[in-house]
Design a protein around this motif. Sequence first.
Motif, PDB file in Angstrom:
ATOM      1  N   ALA A  40       0.818  -1.201   0.000  1.00 22.29           N
ATOM      2  CA  ALA A  40       0.000   0.000   0.000  1.00 22.29           C
ATOM      3  C   ALA A  40       0.860   1.262   0.000  1.00 22.29           C
ATOM      4  O   ALA A  40       0.445   2.282  -0.528  1.00 22.29           O
ATOM      5  CB  ALA A  40      -0.943  -0.013   1.211  1.00 22.29           C
ATOM      6  N   ASN A  41       2.056   1.185   0.588  1.00 23.93           N
ATOM      7  CA  ASN A  41       2.929   2.367   0.638  1.00 23.93           C
ATOM      8  C   ASN A  41       3.492   2.739  -0.728  1.00 23.93           C
ATOM      9  O   ASN A  41       4.049   3.816  -0.892  1.00 23.93           O
ATOM     10  CB  ASN A  41       4.094   2.126   1.602  1.00 23.93           C
ATOM     11  CG  ASN A  41       3.653   2.040   3.029  1.00 23.93           C
ATOM     12  OD1 ASN A  41       2.596   2.537   3.406  1.00 23.93           O
ATOM     13  ND2 ASN A  41       4.450   1.401   3.849  1.00 23.93           N
ATOM     14  N   LEU A  42       3.357   1.853  -1.703  1.00 27.11           N
ATOM     15  CA  LEU A  42       3.930   2.100  -3.026  1.00 27.11           C
ATOM     16  C   LEU A  42       2.911   2.573  -4.048  1.00 27.11           C
ATOM     17  O   LEU A  42       3.278   2.890  -5.175  1.00 27.11           O
ATOM     18  CB  LEU A  42       4.604   0.821  -3.535  1.00 27.11           C
ATOM     19  CG  LEU A  42       5.707   0.258  -2.651  1.00 27.11           C
ATOM     20  CD1 LEU A  42       6.233  -1.055  -3.226  1.00 27.11           C
ATOM     21  CD2 LEU A  42       6.828   1.256  -2.468  1.00 27.11           C
ATOM     22  N   PRO A  71       7.074   7.839  10.007  1.00 27.70           N
ATOM     23  CA  PRO A  71       5.653   7.606   9.743  1.00 27.70           C
ATOM     24  C   PRO A  71       5.377   6.130   9.498  1.00 27.70           C
ATOM     25  O   PRO A  71       6.151   5.434   8.844  1.00 27.70           O
ATOM     26  CB  PRO A  71       5.387   8.427   8.477  1.00 27.70           C
ATOM     27  CG  PRO A  71       6.458   9.452   8.443  1.00 27.70           C
ATOM     28  CD  PRO A  71       7.655   8.811   9.083  1.00 27.70           C
ATOM     29  N   GLY A  72       4.300   5.640  10.065  1.00 27.61           N
ATOM     30  CA  GLY A  72       3.895   4.261   9.864  1.00 27.61           C
ATOM     31  C   GLY A  72       4.455   3.291  10.897  1.00 27.61           C
ATOM     32  O   GLY A  72       4.075   2.131  10.924  1.00 27.61           O
ATOM     33  N   GLN A  73       5.385   3.763  11.739  1.00 22.98           N
ATOM     34  CA  GLN A  73       5.927   2.867  12.762  1.00 22.98           C
ATOM     35  C   GLN A  73       4.875   2.639  13.842  1.00 22.98           C
ATOM     36  O   GLN A  73       4.199   3.570  14.262  1.00 22.98           O
ATOM     37  CB  GLN A  73       7.183   3.440  13.388  1.00 22.98           C
ATOM     38  CG  GLN A  73       7.821   2.507  14.390  1.00 22.98           C
ATOM     39  CD  GLN A  73       9.204   2.968  14.814  1.00 22.98           C
ATOM     40  OE1 GLN A  73       9.821   3.784  14.135  1.00 22.98           O
ATOM     41  NE2 GLN A  73       9.693   2.449  15.920  1.00 22.98           N
ATOM     42  N   ARG A  74       4.766   1.400  14.289  1.00 21.38           N
ATOM     43  CA  ARG A  74       3.800   1.062  15.326  1.00 21.38           C
ATOM     44  C   ARG A  74       4.158   1.766  16.632  1.00 21.38           C
ATOM     45  O   ARG A  74       5.322   1.814  17.035  1.00 21.38           O
ATOM     46  CB  ARG A  74       3.781  -0.447  15.561  1.00 21.38           C
ATOM     47  CG  ARG A  74       3.325  -1.259  14.375  1.00 21.38           C
ATOM     48  CD  ARG A  74       3.204  -2.761  14.722  1.00 21.38           C
ATOM     49  NE  ARG A  74       3.995  -3.208  15.864  1.00 21.38           N
ATOM     50  CZ  ARG A  74       5.149  -3.877  15.767  1.00 21.38           C
ATOM     51  NH1 ARG A  74       5.659  -4.164  14.587  1.00 21.38           N
ATOM     52  NH2 ARG A  74       5.793  -4.272  16.850  1.00 21.38           N
TER      53      ARG A  74
END
Length: 143
Positions: free
Chosen positions: A1-3, A135-138
Amino acid sequence: ANLVGLDVDFFEGDVQDAALLDRAFHGADAVVHLAALPSVPRSLQDPLASHHANATGTLQVLEAARRAGGPHVIAASSSSVYGSNPHLPKHEDLATAPMSPYAVTKLTTEAYLSAYHHSFGLPVLPFRFFNVYGPGQRADHPY
């Protein structure tokens, strides 16, 4: 999804799959090798798995790069290669003293990069990452 929305080709698989690496590296100018089995505690539980994924995986990447005509290989190492060296701030000229199987695999990654540069002229760049965050790190991540 990040791509999504980026002009990239995505290949999913095992870094030790030579055929997959050949397809992924075909026509590449550069390869960013971030594949690894991270975690010092995990490497203590299963040193062979860490070695196969990190050291052998890097060797597979370098061999695929050679077969692809020598794209620039950028690879992830780790600050764990410094071990318990107390010197601060850390810098590349410090002595390494790996204290875990994981750290040994990352130092091996660096050694293979250097060897392939000197032996085969492969352009390489190792990065010794410390704790990477963003960003996106739990939020519950231990680091």
